[in-house]
Design a protein around this motif. Structure first.
Motif, PDB file in Angstrom:
ATOM      1  N   ARG A 327       0.859  -0.885  -0.044  1.00  0.00           N
ATOM      2  CA  ARG A 327       0.106  -0.121   0.049  1.00  0.00           C
ATOM      3  C   ARG A 327       0.777   1.242  -0.087  1.00  0.00           C
ATOM      4  N   ASN A 330       2.078   1.762  -3.272  1.00  0.00           N
ATOM      5  CA  ASN A 330       1.122   2.028  -4.479  1.00  0.00           C
ATOM      6  C   ASN A 330       1.391   0.839  -5.265  1.00  0.00           C
ATOM      7  N   ARG A 332      -0.423  -1.895  -6.291  1.00  0.00           N
ATOM      8  CA  ARG A 332      -1.760  -2.706  -6.673  1.00  0.00           C
ATOM      9  C   ARG A 332      -1.295  -3.993  -7.627  1.00  0.00           C
ATOM     10  N   ASP A 390      -7.597   0.956  -8.497  1.00  0.00           N
ATOM     11  CA  ASP A 390      -7.710   1.525  -7.086  1.00  0.00           C
ATOM     12  C   ASP A 390      -7.783   0.485  -6.192  1.00  0.00           C
ATOM     13  N   ASP A 391      -7.493   0.999  -4.967  1.00  0.00           N
ATOM     14  CA  ASP A 391      -7.567   0.132  -3.743  1.00  0.00           C
ATOM     15  C   ASP A 391      -8.954  -0.484  -3.532  1.00  0.00           C
ATOM     16  N   SER A 392      -9.998   0.131  -3.723  1.00  0.00           N
ATOM     17  CA  SER A 392     -11.373  -0.545  -3.728  1.00  0.00           C
ATOM     18  C   SER A 392     -11.645  -1.917  -4.734  1.00  0.00           C
TER      19      SER A 392
END
Length: 411
Positions: A327, A330, A332, A390-392
């Motif tokens: 995280r 970044n 992902r 994105d994170d979601s």
């Protein structure tokens, strides 16, 4: 992140790893820091050896060299001869020795056995035509047949103090001397003076030739050494044998003489025969020692041994720590790759697919569709899809992978 993140990365996941990694290979500076001490010692030893060799090069010579002051050199007898008016010429090649030989010359050959057959024939012609004296030191079987026909040699003996036991004037005046080495046997009918017997055989033989020519065989060169010249009658015998003519040619045979034809003498042409046996055995022992050291220091391959760790870290903590790192960076794409790889690895055995084919869509997806024909999820998008935006989306992907795996296990 779910427990799927605890899976071990595979080649597929490694391919998506960030390019900026830290190398564990030692740097050039670290290598230099480690070896500079050894390099300094080696450099000092080499420099010291070069300096010592340079300083000693002017005075250090081989055995029987008339310039050498070493114990086995012959500078003392050379200076005594010069004081008696004998001029000395040092020759290191056969051409130099033959060119300097004349009727008023004594030719001293310090190592006749080193000569090749062609060189001995040339030297024999010079001896016959010079009408001078030739002194051969330690001549053995290889050279006697050409340089002293009618004389054979017996195995050498220890150099000891021997009495003349002959009527040769030079020997009777010198008395007892240090002789030994090669012992000679003169063929019947050969005119010769045989002196200083050892074990019933002489160690000094004089063979008279036509006119003033003669050949003297000395079984050992010890009477010419600096360390022995002042003992017994060594100096007297040496001066009489070498100083009977006004000029002395001191011939030191060399292996680098251009007149030596290696094809005529296998012993001289064989490189290994020129190396003393002690060096060969020493090299073999060093090689054996190096092999044993390599075996001793070699890494032994055995069963894995569990290492007792100072702190036990729970798997959940390791998973959370890795998730925080992803995280923070970044990453992902990296996190999604690890999740998908771990899920594919666990699903393959459940679907009857070999583990090595778990990351092949052509093999894994048909087996999954056959196991879950009515599933609403898109297996290809879940297991081999693009990186989340994105994170979601990443969290939703983790939940969907967990749901897919539970569905397969319960089906």
């Amino acid at each position: 992140m779910s427990g799927a993140a605890t899976g071990t990365p595979t080649p597929d996941s490694a391919a998506t790893a960030p390019a900026g990694t830290t190398s564990t290979a030692p740097s050039a500076r670290r290598i230099w820091t480690r070896v500079r001490g050894t390099a300094l010692v080696v450099a000092l030893v080499l420099i010291g050896g070069l300096v010592l060799a340079t300083v000693r090069s002017a005075d250090a010579h081989g055995a029987l060299d008339p310039r050498s002051t070493e114990p086995h050199g012959s500078r003392a007898v050379a200076e005594l001869l010069e004081q008696r008016g004998v001029t000395l010429t040092l020759a290191t090649t056969l051409d130099e020795a033959t060119a300097a030989t004349n009727p008023g010359t004594t030719l001293l050959v310090t190592a006749p056995d080193l000569l090749t057959d062609a060189q001995r024939s040339t030297l024999r012609s010079t001896m016959e035509n010079s009408a001078g004296r030739t002194v051969l030191l330690g001549a053995g079987s290889p050279s006697l047949g050409t340089l002293a026909p009618g004389v054979t040699s017996a195995p050498g003996t220890t150099v000891t103090n021997l009495a003349p036991a002959c009527a040769l004037p030079a020997a009777t005046r010198a008395g007892s001397v240090d002789l030994g080495g090669e012992r000679y046997e003169v063929a019947p009918g050969t005119t010769a003076d045989s002196c200083y017997p050892s074990g019933g055989r002489p160690t000094l033989v004089r063979l008279p030739g036509p006119s003033t020519t003669d050949t003297v065989l000395l079984g050992s060169p010890d009477i010419l050494y600096n360390t022995r010249l002042d003992q017994q009658g060594n100096a007297s015998l040496a001066l009489q044998l070498l100083g009977s003519r006004p000029h002395l040619v001191w011939y030191l045979p060399s292996l680098y003489d251009a007149s030596a034809d290696a094809s005529e003498d296998d012993t001289t042409g064989d490189f290994l025969s020129l190396i003393p046996s002690g060096w060969l055995w020493g090299t073999l022992q060093l090689a054996l020692a190096a092999l044993l050291a390599a075996i001793w220091r070699g890494r032994r391959l055995g069963p894995l041994v569990t290492e007792r760790l100072p702190v036990a870290v729970r798997a959940s903590e390791a998973t959370e720590g890795r998730a925080r790192l992803y995280r923070k960076a970044n990453a992902r794409d990296r996190a999604a790759s690890v999740l998908r790889t771990a899920t594919r690895t666990r699903l393959a055995p459940l679907l009857g697919v070999p583990t090595r084919d778990a990351h092949s869509p052509e093999l894994l997806l048909p087996a999954l569709s056959a196991r879950l024909p009515g599933t609403t999820a898109d297996p290809k998008h879940l297991l081999f899809g693009p990186a989340p935006a994105d994170d979601s989306t990443l969290i939703r992907l983790a939940d969907q992978l967990d749901a897919l795996e539970r569905e397969v296990r319960t089906s």
